[in-house]
Design a protein around this motif. Sequence first.
Motif, PDB file in Angstrom:
ATOM      1  N   LEU A 197      -0.906  -3.587  -2.677  1.00 22.16           N
ATOM      2  CA  LEU A 197      -0.853  -4.421  -3.887  1.00 22.16           C
ATOM      3  C   LEU A 197      -2.159  -5.194  -4.063  1.00 22.16           C
ATOM      4  O   LEU A 197      -2.725  -5.229  -5.161  1.00 22.16           O
ATOM      5  CB  LEU A 197       0.339  -5.382  -3.777  1.00 22.16           C
ATOM      6  CG  LEU A 197       0.435  -6.463  -4.839  1.00 22.16           C
ATOM      7  CD1 LEU A 197       0.739  -5.857  -6.197  1.00 22.16           C
ATOM      8  CD2 LEU A 197       1.509  -7.484  -4.478  1.00 22.16           C
ATOM      9  N   THR A 198      -2.660  -5.806  -2.979  1.00 21.69           N
ATOM     10  CA  THR A 198      -3.882  -6.607  -3.106  1.00 21.69           C
ATOM     11  C   THR A 198      -5.057  -5.726  -3.510  1.00 21.69           C
ATOM     12  O   THR A 198      -5.909  -6.138  -4.293  1.00 21.69           O
ATOM     13  CB  THR A 198      -4.218  -7.337  -1.791  1.00 21.69           C
ATOM     14  OG1 THR A 198      -4.303  -6.385  -0.734  1.00 21.69           O
ATOM     15  CG2 THR A 198      -3.151  -8.368  -1.446  1.00 21.69           C
ATOM     16  N   GLU A 199      -5.089  -4.501  -3.003  1.00 24.95           N
ATOM     17  CA  GLU A 199      -6.175  -3.588  -3.365  1.00 24.95           C
ATOM     18  C   GLU A 199      -6.084  -3.182  -4.829  1.00 24.95           C
ATOM     19  O   GLU A 199      -7.091  -3.077  -5.517  1.00 24.95           O
ATOM     20  CB  GLU A 199      -6.121  -2.330  -2.482  1.00 24.95           C
ATOM     21  CG  GLU A 199      -6.585  -2.553  -1.050  1.00 24.95           C
ATOM     22  CD  GLU A 199      -8.091  -2.756  -0.957  1.00 24.95           C
ATOM     23  OE1 GLU A 199      -8.496  -3.914  -0.850  1.00 24.95           O
ATOM     24  OE2 GLU A 199      -8.847  -1.763  -0.992  1.00 24.95           O
ATOM     25  N   ILE A 200      -4.836  -2.950  -5.304  1.00 24.04           N
ATOM     26  CA  ILE A 200      -4.648  -2.492  -6.685  1.00 24.04           C
ATOM     27  C   ILE A 200      -5.087  -3.573  -7.682  1.00 24.04           C
ATOM     28  O   ILE A 200      -5.776  -3.290  -8.650  1.00 24.04           O
ATOM     29  CB  ILE A 200      -3.163  -2.117  -6.930  1.00 24.04           C
ATOM     30  CG1 ILE A 200      -2.789  -0.876  -6.116  1.00 24.04           C
ATOM     31  CG2 ILE A 200      -2.889  -1.870  -8.407  1.00 24.04           C
ATOM     32  CD1 ILE A 200      -1.296  -0.559  -6.126  1.00 24.04           C
ATOM     33  N   VAL A 201      -4.675  -4.838  -7.434  1.00 20.28           N
ATOM     34  CA  VAL A 201      -4.864  -5.857  -8.478  1.00 20.28           C
ATOM     35  C   VAL A 201      -6.256  -6.498  -8.438  1.00 20.28           C
ATOM     36  O   VAL A 201      -6.647  -7.159  -9.403  1.00 20.28           O
ATOM     37  CB  VAL A 201      -3.799  -6.975  -8.406  1.00 20.28           C
ATOM     38  CG1 VAL A 201      -2.409  -6.396  -8.590  1.00 20.28           C
ATOM     39  CG2 VAL A 201      -3.892  -7.757  -7.107  1.00 20.28           C
ATOM     40  N   LYS A 202      -6.989  -6.304  -7.342  1.00 21.45           N
ATOM     41  CA  LYS A 202      -8.318  -6.900  -7.246  1.00 21.45           C
ATOM     42  C   LYS A 202      -9.181  -6.424  -8.417  1.00 21.45           C
ATOM     43  O   LYS A 202      -9.295  -5.233  -8.643  1.00 21.45           O
ATOM     44  CB  LYS A 202      -8.966  -6.496  -5.915  1.00 21.45           C
ATOM     45  CG  LYS A 202      -9.411  -7.674  -5.123  1.00 21.45           C
ATOM     46  CD  LYS A 202     -10.046  -7.355  -3.787  1.00 21.45           C
ATOM     47  CE  LYS A 202     -10.227  -5.918  -3.389  1.00 21.45           C
ATOM     48  NZ  LYS A 202     -10.756  -5.754  -2.031  1.00 21.45           N
ATOM     49  N   GLN A 224       6.490   1.362  -8.923  1.00 23.07           N
ATOM     50  CA  GLN A 224       6.178   2.777  -8.724  1.00 23.07           C
ATOM     51  C   GLN A 224       4.680   2.975  -8.486  1.00 23.07           C
ATOM     52  O   GLN A 224       4.287   3.802  -7.682  1.00 23.07           O
ATOM     53  CB  GLN A 224       6.663   3.585  -9.939  1.00 23.07           C
ATOM     54  CG  GLN A 224       6.731   5.086  -9.699  1.00 23.07           C
ATOM     55  CD  GLN A 224       7.697   5.463  -8.568  1.00 23.07           C
ATOM     56  OE1 GLN A 224       8.826   4.979  -8.520  1.00 23.07           O
ATOM     57  NE2 GLN A 224       7.224   6.291  -7.630  1.00 23.07           N
ATOM     58  N   ASP A 225       3.860   2.165  -9.205  1.00 22.48           N
ATOM     59  CA  ASP A 225       2.404   2.269  -9.005  1.00 22.48           C
ATOM     60  C   ASP A 225       2.045   1.969  -7.550  1.00 22.48           C
ATOM     61  O   ASP A 225       1.183   2.628  -6.963  1.00 22.48           O
ATOM     62  CB  ASP A 225       1.661   1.277  -9.919  1.00 22.48           C
ATOM     63  CG  ASP A 225       1.790   1.660 -11.386  1.00 22.48           C
ATOM     64  OD1 ASP A 225       1.980   2.850 -11.670  1.00 22.48           O
ATOM     65  OD2 ASP A 225       1.713   0.747 -12.243  1.00 22.48           O
ATOM     66  N   ILE A 226       2.740   0.948  -6.977  1.00 20.66           N
ATOM     67  CA  ILE A 226       2.451   0.577  -5.585  1.00 20.66           C
ATOM     68  C   ILE A 226       2.862   1.725  -4.659  1.00 20.66           C
ATOM     69  O   ILE A 226       2.120   2.125  -3.770  1.00 20.66           O
ATOM     70  CB  ILE A 226       3.189  -0.735  -5.200  1.00 20.66           C
ATOM     71  CG1 ILE A 226       2.729  -1.873  -6.111  1.00 20.66           C
ATOM     72  CG2 ILE A 226       2.971  -1.075  -3.739  1.00 20.66           C
ATOM     73  CD1 ILE A 226       3.530  -3.156  -5.956  1.00 20.66           C
ATOM     74  N   ALA A 227       4.053   2.278  -4.915  1.00 19.47           N
ATOM     75  CA  ALA A 227       4.536   3.386  -4.082  1.00 19.47           C
ATOM     76  C   ALA A 227       3.609   4.588  -4.213  1.00 19.47           C
ATOM     77  O   ALA A 227       3.256   5.230  -3.217  1.00 19.47           O
ATOM     78  CB  ALA A 227       5.959   3.758  -4.476  1.00 19.47           C
ATOM     79  N   ASP A 228       3.169   4.882  -5.448  1.00 21.74           N
ATOM     80  CA  ASP A 228       2.282   6.032  -5.665  1.00 21.74           C
ATOM     81  C   ASP A 228       0.957   5.846  -4.938  1.00 21.74           C
ATOM     82  O   ASP A 228       0.404   6.796  -4.374  1.00 21.74           O
ATOM     83  CB  ASP A 228       2.017   6.234  -7.166  1.00 21.74           C
ATOM     84  CG  ASP A 228       3.250   6.754  -7.886  1.00 21.74           C
ATOM     85  OD1 ASP A 228       4.202   7.195  -7.179  1.00 21.74           O
ATOM     86  OD2 ASP A 228       3.287   6.722  -9.125  1.00 21.74           O
ATOM     87  N   TYR A 229       0.454   4.601  -4.969  1.00 22.90           N
ATOM     88  CA  TYR A 229      -0.819   4.307  -4.299  1.00 22.90           C
ATOM     89  C   TYR A 229      -0.742   4.671  -2.816  1.00 22.90           C
ATOM     90  O   TYR A 229      -1.717   5.060  -2.207  1.00 22.90           O
ATOM     91  CB  TYR A 229      -1.130   2.819  -4.474  1.00 22.90           C
ATOM     92  CG  TYR A 229      -2.454   2.377  -3.898  1.00 22.90           C
ATOM     93  CD1 TYR A 229      -3.617   2.434  -4.672  1.00 22.90           C
ATOM     94  CD2 TYR A 229      -2.548   1.896  -2.594  1.00 22.90           C
ATOM     95  CE1 TYR A 229      -4.835   2.026  -4.164  1.00 22.90           C
ATOM     96  CE2 TYR A 229      -3.766   1.491  -2.065  1.00 22.90           C
ATOM     97  CZ  TYR A 229      -4.912   1.555  -2.850  1.00 22.90           C
ATOM     98  OH  TYR A 229      -6.102   1.149  -2.339  1.00 22.90           O
TER      99      TYR A 229
END
Lengths: 297, 398
Positions: A72-77, A90-95
Motif C-alpha cells: 500500500l505504501t509503495e502504491i500511494v507514494k 483489489q489493486d493492493i492484492a494485484d500489486y
Amino acid sequence: MWEYSDKVREHFFNPRNSGPLEGANGIGDVGSIQCGDALRLMLKVDPESERIEAAHFQTFGCGSAIASSSALTEIVKGMSLDEALKVSNQDIADYLDGLPPEKMHCSVMGREALHAAIANFRGEVWSDDHEEGALICKCFAVDATLIEEVVRANNLHTVQEVTFYTKAGGGCAACHEGIEEILAKVSAERAGLGEVSPPPACPAAPELPKAQPVKLTSVQRIKKIEAVLESVRPMLQRDHGDIELVEVQGRQIYVHLQGACAGCMMEAATLGGIQQKLVEALGELVQVLPVSQMKTA
Amino acid sequence: MEPIYLDNNATTRVDPAVVEAMLPFFTEHFGNASSIHAFGSQVGKALKKAREQVQGLLGAEHDSEIIFTSCGTESDSTAILSALKAQPERNTVITTVVEHPAILSLCEWLEKEGYVVHKLKVDKKGRLDLDEYKSLLHDRVAIVSAMWANNETGTLFPVETMAELAAERGIMFHTDAVQAVGKLPIDLKSTKIDLLSLSGHKLHAPKGIGVLYLRRGCRFRPLLRGGHQERGRRAGTENSASIVGLGVACELARQHMQTEQHVVRHLRDKLEMGLLGQISHCFATGDTANRLPNTCNIAFEYIEGEAILLLLNKLGIAASSGSACTSGSLEPSHVMRAMGIPYTAAHGTIRFSLSRYNTEPEVDRVIAAVPPIIAQLRKLSPYWKDAAPVKEFAPAYA
C-alpha cells in the motif's frame, strides 16, 4: 500453510517504508485486535498540491497483513489524494500477484487505513463500512453476512441458488452445511413474517401406526416385557444361553443371563440390544441391567 | 542448514524401525487377515502381535480391549456416539472447553440434534474445577469425555480421578489421550477409564491408524457396521501394514519412556528458560507445573504468530501458533481464549513441541534465533515503541 506469491513473501521479508514517519500529517489507525490484525498508516501530504510525499506503516498481523501494508505504501507514494482514494483493495492484492482468499481482508484493511488517513489529513471523521462475518465459503471467500443479505434480497431457498448468486459453495462443497444453516435461519424468520415457503416437492411418507400413549398397568407392563424377552429367547438359545426376568423397579428391568450368556464378553451388547427392543415396545425409556446390580431392599 | 522440527504435537517422523516392519505387509504379506489360507493367517498373527504391543503400552488388561480405527477422530466419534446409542435413556455429555475439535465439533452437532452438552471451564492456567465437575454428574449423563493432555499447552487433566468420580455414579468415562500416549506412563487396568483414543502418527507411527480402547464389559455400539473385523466393533478390512507399524511404535515408545520423561523434558525446559530469560513481555501458557514433558507454549505479546512462524521457517525452524491467521478462522485459539489470555498475547502464541529426535545443539540454535525475530516484528508493530508496549494505540473497530 498458505500459498503466498513470491511478491507477498518478498514484501513480508523486506517490508518497505516501515516504522514511524517524521512530520506525518495524515494518520489512519484501523484493524481489530480480536481478528489479529491492526494497522497504522502514516502519510506526509503536501498541503498545497495534496500530493502524498511519503507513506509509512506499522502493522500488527500476519505475513500477508505486513506485505499488504508494505504494498500500500509503495502504491500511494507520489499520488494525489484524489488518485489515492480510487485505490481499491483489489489493486493492493494485484500489486502482490494475488492473496489467498482467506487473506483478502488484509487488503481491505489497507484500503480502509488509506481512507482513514486521508480523512484525518482533511480533518474529517472517517466512519468504517467494515462488515465481516464468519467466512463460510473458503474457495471463493464469501462470508455469512453477504450470503444472508443475498438470500434475503433475492428470496433464495436452495444452496444451488446461493451458489449462482454469490459463488459460495461452488468449489469444494465443504460449506454446504453452513449455507443450509443460513437458509434455514432466514426461512425461519420469513415464516415468522407470515411469508410462505415453497411447497415441498417430495410426497409425504405414510403415517406410521403410533404406540398407544395409554399408561400400562404393572401387570400389562410385565407381560409386554416377557413378550419381548420371549421373542429374543430363540436367538440366545441358539448360542446355548437363556434369559430370565427377575424384577422390574420403575425404569430398571433386572434380568438373569443364563447358560453361555452368563459372563459372556458380549453381555453388554446383548443387554443393550434387548433394552432397545424394550424401549420400542413399551414406548418409554427403560434400563436393562444384570441382576447382580440389583439393590435389594 | 539442517531443518529443526519442533512441531511434534502436530505430527511426528515415522521411526525407521516402524517403516521397516511395515514394508513386507505391502509386498509378500499382502493377504486379508480374514482369509483362511496361509496368506491370511500370516497377517492375522502379525495383527495379534501388534494388538499385544498396544495393550502393553496402555497397560490394558486384555488385548481384546484394543480396537484399531483409522485415526484419533474416528476413535473419539465412535466413543461418544456409542455411549449415546447404547444408553438411550441418557442424553447428556460432559466435556471441556479446551478439547480438540474432534470432540468439540461433534458436541456442537450433538447439541443441534437435541442432546445436552456441558463444557467444563478452565482457569487462567487451563485447570479444571473438580467441584463443578462433581456437581454435574447425574443419571442423565451418558458419557464424560476429557482430554488427558492438551495439544496446545500440554496441560494435563486429572483424568484418573475424574474417571473414578464418574465410575462411582455409573457414568462412562472417555479420554482423548492422543497427545499423552507415548509421552506419559499409562496403566489403564489400574484406572476406571472406560474408553481411550490414541492416534498413531503422534508417536512415530504412520498417519491413518488409530486405536479405541474399550474396557471389557463397557456397553458399545459400533460406528461402522459391516464385516466382523475387530469382533464386529469396527467393520472394514484391517489396515495391516499400519497396524503392524503402530505395534512397533508402541513397543519403541515403551522403551523410550525414560528418555521422554528426562531427556526431552530437560531440552524443553532449557528452551523455555532460554527464551523467557532473553525476551521481555512474554510468558509460558498453561499449567507449567503439570504438563507434558515435550511441550511449551509461549505467548509473545504485541506481535502475531504467523509472522513469527514465517520468519522461523526461513531459518529452517518448524513450530506452530494459536493465532487466527494460521487456522483460517477469524478468532485466535479457543484454548487461549478459554484461559482468558488477552488478544494481544493470544495471537502471538507459539507452540514448540519436541520429540526424542531433538538434540541440544538444535535447542541452542532456536534460543539464539528467536529473540531477533521477536525484536524485528515488534519494531513493525503499532503496539510497540522502542522497548515497551504503547498504550494509546486504539484503531477504529478494534
